[in-house]
Scaffold this active site. Structure first.
Site, PDB file in Angstrom:
ATOM      1  N   SER A  16      -6.646  -9.360   6.434  1.00 26.16           N
ATOM      2  CA  SER A  16      -6.069  -9.665   7.749  1.00 26.16           C
ATOM      3  C   SER A  16      -5.450 -11.060   7.821  1.00 26.16           C
ATOM      4  O   SER A  16      -5.594 -11.757   8.832  1.00 26.16           O
ATOM      5  CB  SER A  16      -7.118  -9.448   8.844  1.00 26.16           C
ATOM      6  OG  SER A  16      -7.541  -8.097   8.866  1.00 26.16           O
ATOM      7  N   GLY A  68      -7.456  -4.955   6.722  1.00 24.44           N
ATOM      8  CA  GLY A  68      -6.836  -4.032   7.674  1.00 24.44           C
ATOM      9  C   GLY A  68      -7.576  -3.913   8.990  1.00 24.44           C
ATOM     10  O   GLY A  68      -7.307  -3.002   9.775  1.00 24.44           O
ATOM     11  N   LYS A  84       0.849  -1.204   0.000  1.00 26.62           N
ATOM     12  CA  LYS A  84       0.000   0.000   0.000  1.00 26.62           C
ATOM     13  C   LYS A  84       0.887   1.258   0.000  1.00 26.62           C
ATOM     14  O   LYS A  84       1.966   1.232  -0.590  1.00 26.62           O
ATOM     15  CB  LYS A  84      -0.976  -0.011   1.176  1.00 26.62           C
ATOM     16  CG  LYS A  84      -1.698  -1.350   1.338  1.00 26.62           C
ATOM     17  CD  LYS A  84      -2.868  -1.250   2.255  1.00 26.62           C
ATOM     18  CE  LYS A  84      -3.352  -2.645   2.613  1.00 26.62           C
ATOM     19  NZ  LYS A  84      -4.715  -2.667   3.061  1.00 26.62           N
TER      20      LYS A  84
HETATM   21  C1  PEP Z   1      -4.870  -5.820   1.275  1.00 26.87           C
HETATM   22  O1  PEP Z   1      -4.393  -4.707   1.294  1.00 26.87           O
HETATM   23  O2  PEP Z   1      -5.147  -6.330   0.182  1.00 26.87           O
HETATM   24  C2  PEP Z   1      -5.088  -6.531   2.532  1.00 26.87           C
HETATM   25  C3  PEP Z   1      -5.649  -7.706   2.481  1.00 26.87           C
HETATM   26  O3  PEP Z   1      -4.698  -5.900   3.695  1.00 26.87           O
HETATM   27  P1  PEP Z   1      -4.576  -6.588   5.160  1.00 26.87           P
HETATM   28  O4  PEP Z   1      -3.813  -7.878   4.990  1.00 26.87           O
HETATM   29  O5  PEP Z   1      -3.820  -5.581   5.968  1.00 26.87           O
HETATM   30  O6  PEP Z   1      -5.960  -6.832   5.646  1.00 26.87           O
END
Ligand code: PEP
Length: 261
Positions: free
Chosen positions: A213, A174, A15
């Site tokens: 997550s 997230g 990101k």
């Molecule tokens: C993502 O950004 O695609 C994602 C799944 O983030 P996270 O693993 O932090 O939930």
């Protein structure tokens, strides 16, 4: 005999995190830990990092992807990056991430145009789909995923090994609220059957990832599900130990699959 499952992929979506210097350091550490993995491992750093990270990954097995691209090759589109600019640097491009759909307002129609442009330049596309919490509560998860898949894929030619689909429930991204393996598997089974309808035999070459997550603690149980072929990882992809443990879980699940055939 059922078709051989696609090679698993664990992709780290950084990101909008890390300075260029921090990103190069992270890429070096991940390359040293994960080169030669038995599954595909991919880093998706921010745009300014791509050329430097390409240099770090040169000669290793790790793949490099961009987090987005625009739908045109060049022109008056200030701030955008075209797929033509990614050729020779990136293997893949991520399109349709929920943060682009819901924070930056990208429509299904724009994502479909981006996909056509990316394929015109032979980039493999990781297409992210998934429902919001309100859509899950309204019981429209499958309809939302159907709409996102159909709109992205109905006007593009996709061949073997040219597409990855990531199922990412928006409420799990997230938030620390991972979908249960059963919830994730149910939607990934549905995606597999829609891909069959939309792509025919090519569908057997499309890895279906889960994202939302994913951590070192929950990866193994997600990868034990037969229709989950890896993960799109956000937060945990910024930590060498956590991302390495997720890749090791994917490798272990893959060797378990091979042993059971
Ligand atoms: C993502 O950004 O695609 C994602 C799944 O983030 P996270 O693993 O932090 O939930």
């Amino acid at each position: 005999m059922s078709p051989r499952p696609p090679t698993p992929l664990v992709a780290g979506n950084w990101k909008m995190n890390t300075t260029v210097g921090e990103g190069l350091e992270l890429a070096r550490a991940l390359r040293d830990a994960l080169d030669g993995s038995g599954v595909e491992v991919e880093l998706l750093p921010p745009f300014p990092h791509l050329v430097g990270v390409r240099g770090v990954l040169q000669g290793s097995s790790l793949l490099l992807g961009a987090q987005d691209c625009y739908a045109e090759d060049k022109g008056a589109f200030t701030g955008e990056v075209s797929p033509a600019m990614l050729v020779g640097i990136c293997d893949d491009v991520l399109l349709g991430h929920s943060e682009r759909r819901h924070i930056l307002g990208e429509s299904d129609e724009l994502i479909a145009r981006k996909l056509i442009a990316a394929r015109r330049h032979h980039l493999r596309v990781i297409l992210a789909v998934g429902e919001t919490e309100a859509e899950r509560l309204e019981d429209t998860t499958m309809a939302v995923v159907d709409r996102q898949l159909r709109s992205a894929l109905e006007s593009v030619e996709v061949g073997d090994g040219e597409l990855v689909v990531a199922y990412e429930p928006v409420w799990a991204i997230g938030t620390g609220r991972t979908a249960t393996p059963a919830q994730a598997e149910e939607v990934c089974v549905h995606i597999a059957s829609r891909l069959d309808e939309l792509l025919g035999e090519v569908a057997n070459t499309v890895p279906i990832l889960y994202g939302g997550s994913v951590t070192a603690a929950n990866a193994a149980e997600l990868f034990a599900e037969p229709h989950i072929h890896g993960a799109l990882v956000g937060g945990a992809s910024l930590k060498v130990d956590a991302f390495t443990a997720i890749v090791r879980a994917a490798e272990a699940a893959r060797s378990g699959d091979a042993g059971s055939r």
